[in-house]
Write a protein that holds these residues in place. Structure first.
Motif, PDB file in Angstrom:
ATOM      1  N   TYR A  26       0.832  -1.203   0.000  1.00 27.78           N
ATOM      2  CA  TYR A  26       0.000   0.000   0.000  1.00 27.78           C
ATOM      3  C   TYR A  26       0.868   1.256   0.000  1.00 27.78           C
ATOM      4  O   TYR A  26       0.599   2.214  -0.744  1.00 27.78           O
ATOM      5  CB  TYR A  26      -0.928  -0.006   1.210  1.00 27.78           C
ATOM      6  CG  TYR A  26      -1.871   1.173   1.252  1.00 27.78           C
ATOM      7  CD1 TYR A  26      -3.012   1.206   0.445  1.00 27.78           C
ATOM      8  CD2 TYR A  26      -1.621   2.261   2.093  1.00 27.78           C
ATOM      9  CE1 TYR A  26      -3.876   2.285   0.474  1.00 27.78           C
ATOM     10  CE2 TYR A  26      -2.489   3.343   2.124  1.00 27.78           C
ATOM     11  CZ  TYR A  26      -3.615   3.355   1.314  1.00 27.78           C
ATOM     12  OH  TYR A  26      -4.461   4.429   1.344  1.00 27.78           O
ATOM     13  N   ASN A  31      -2.770  -1.145  -5.238  1.00 25.00           N
ATOM     14  CA  ASN A  31      -4.089  -1.510  -4.744  1.00 25.00           C
ATOM     15  C   ASN A  31      -4.013  -2.908  -4.138  1.00 25.00           C
ATOM     16  O   ASN A  31      -3.173  -3.728  -4.537  1.00 25.00           O
ATOM     17  CB  ASN A  31      -5.125  -1.490  -5.858  1.00 25.00           C
ATOM     18  CG  ASN A  31      -5.516  -0.081  -6.252  1.00 25.00           C
ATOM     19  OD1 ASN A  31      -5.290   0.877  -5.501  1.00 25.00           O
ATOM     20  ND2 ASN A  31      -6.099   0.071  -7.433  1.00 25.00           N
ATOM     21  N   ARG A  50      -6.049   3.923   7.916  1.00 30.49           N
ATOM     22  CA  ARG A  50      -6.641   4.903   7.006  1.00 30.49           C
ATOM     23  C   ARG A  50      -6.363   4.565   5.538  1.00 30.49           C
ATOM     24  O   ARG A  50      -6.031   5.426   4.717  1.00 30.49           O
ATOM     25  CB  ARG A  50      -6.137   6.314   7.331  1.00 30.49           C
ATOM     26  CG  ARG A  50      -6.530   6.778   8.733  1.00 30.49           C
ATOM     27  CD  ARG A  50      -6.092   8.194   8.999  1.00 30.49           C
ATOM     28  NE  ARG A  50      -6.505   8.612  10.345  1.00 30.49           N
ATOM     29  CZ  ARG A  50      -6.253   9.808  10.863  1.00 30.49           C
ATOM     30  NH1 ARG A  50      -5.585  10.717  10.134  1.00 30.49           N
ATOM     31  NH2 ARG A  50      -6.662  10.120  12.082  1.00 30.49           N
ATOM     32  N   GLU A  52      -7.371   3.872   1.913  1.00 30.55           N
ATOM     33  CA  GLU A  52      -8.461   4.404   1.099  1.00 30.55           C
ATOM     34  C   GLU A  52      -9.405   3.285   0.666  1.00 30.55           C
ATOM     35  O   GLU A  52      -8.970   2.216   0.227  1.00 30.55           O
ATOM     36  CB  GLU A  52      -7.893   5.092  -0.139  1.00 30.55           C
ATOM     37  CG  GLU A  52      -7.012   6.294   0.160  1.00 30.55           C
ATOM     38  CD  GLU A  52      -6.355   6.828  -1.091  1.00 30.55           C
ATOM     39  OE1 GLU A  52      -7.006   6.788  -2.165  1.00 30.55           O
ATOM     40  OE2 GLU A  52      -5.194   7.262  -1.019  1.00 30.55           O
ATOM     41  N   ARG A  55      -8.964   1.730  -2.712  1.00 34.95           N
ATOM     42  CA  ARG A  55      -7.690   1.072  -3.016  1.00 34.95           C
ATOM     43  C   ARG A  55      -7.570  -0.316  -2.382  1.00 34.95           C
ATOM     44  O   ARG A  55      -6.506  -0.919  -2.459  1.00 34.95           O
ATOM     45  CB  ARG A  55      -6.529   1.959  -2.560  1.00 34.95           C
ATOM     46  CG  ARG A  55      -6.332   3.182  -3.447  1.00 34.95           C
ATOM     47  CD  ARG A  55      -5.053   3.907  -3.086  1.00 34.95           C
ATOM     48  NE  ARG A  55      -3.916   3.003  -3.063  1.00 34.95           N
ATOM     49  CZ  ARG A  55      -2.751   3.300  -2.486  1.00 34.95           C
ATOM     50  NH1 ARG A  55      -2.595   4.470  -1.879  1.00 34.95           N
ATOM     51  NH2 ARG A  55      -1.766   2.437  -2.506  1.00 34.95           N
TER      52      ARG A  55
END
Length: 260
Positions: A26, A31, A50, A52, A55
């Motif tokens: 990441y 992804n 956190r 996304e 992703r």
């Protein structure tokens, strides 16, 4: 752009090595397709870090069940497309005494997870990767697969099988553009190894392992022991005559059995 990001599939991503690899990929801009039995733990971790929402995707799968892990792979293909890297990391470890009938069941579960589960993890992605002409299939083995230890027949034997399976698969895919990478960790500080009751030389933090594994996979090496010092130790043990090797292991603590 998100559409241009590469995709990595990681099994056993709810803790330990799998989670450390997920975070390393990441951070590198990839992804994530994360697979595990405990999807709630992955979701909690992703929220804490956190990560996304666009992703990463999480797939519930039990690698000990061929149908379960193959279905997760097919769902990944349908949802996120053909990945660039698939890391078959999920595994279990338990000591066995093969004179005890119940421990044969434990051995069966270890092989179903660590060996058949690895092959089933790769299976959905092989044909699409071949058709595209690129991709990497990564098997997480262990230095334990280089020489067996008393009471460790299930884990050591399964990891030796992982090494052999990846070697066979590498030959099958030669010339297709799909590479097979075997990573053999030494002792990595994870919830799995913290249960061990014997010394663990060259113990490595999971994030340090993940960084070295990431770089090895990116280079497309066929086989890598991490840390390298454990590779030297394992090769030396492999060269020892059986009589000397057996004497050295007298009285060595064994891995916890399931009954323990």
């Amino acid at each position: 752009m998100a559409a241009e990001r590469r995709l990595v599939v990681i099994t056993g991503a709810s803790s330990g090595i799998g989670q450390a690899l997920a975070w390393r990929y990441y951070q590198a801009g990839w992804n994530l397709a994360l697979m595990a039995r405990r999807t709630g733990e992955i979701q909690s971790w992703a929220a804490q870090q956190r990560i996304e929402a666009g992703r990463h995707a999480v797939y519930q799968a039990d690698v000990a069940s061929v149908d379960s892990i193959v279905a997760a792979g097919q769902a990944c293909l349908a949802t996120q497309g053909v990945p660039d890297v698939v890391i078959a990391n999920a595994g279990i470890s338990v000591g066995v005494d093969t004179a005890v009938r119940g421990d044969l069941d434990a051995l069966e579960r270890v092989y179903a997870t660590n060996v058949v589960g690895l092959a089933a993890t790769f299976q959905p992605f092989i044909a699409p990767m071949r058709q595209r002409g690129s991709g990497r299939l990564v098997g997480i083995a262990s230095v334990a697969g280089i020489r067996d230890l008393p009471g460790h027949a299930a884990y050591c034997g399964s990891k030796a099988a992982v090494i052999s399976h990846c070697e066979s698969l590498r030959g099958e895919l030669r010339g297709s553009g799909v590479q097979v990478v075997t990573i053999a960790p030494g002792y990595i500080d994870t919830p799995l190894t913290r249960k061990n009751r014997y010394g663990m030389p060259f113990l490595m933090p999971a994030d340090a392992f993940a960084d070295r594994a990431f770089r090895a996979i990116e280079r497309g090496v066929s086989y890598r022991v991490i840390p390298w010092q454990m590779g030297v130790v394992a090769r030396l043990l492999r060269l020892l005559p059986n009589a000397l090797f057996d004497r050295l292991l007298v009285g060595r603590p064994r891995k916890h059995r399931q009954a323990d």
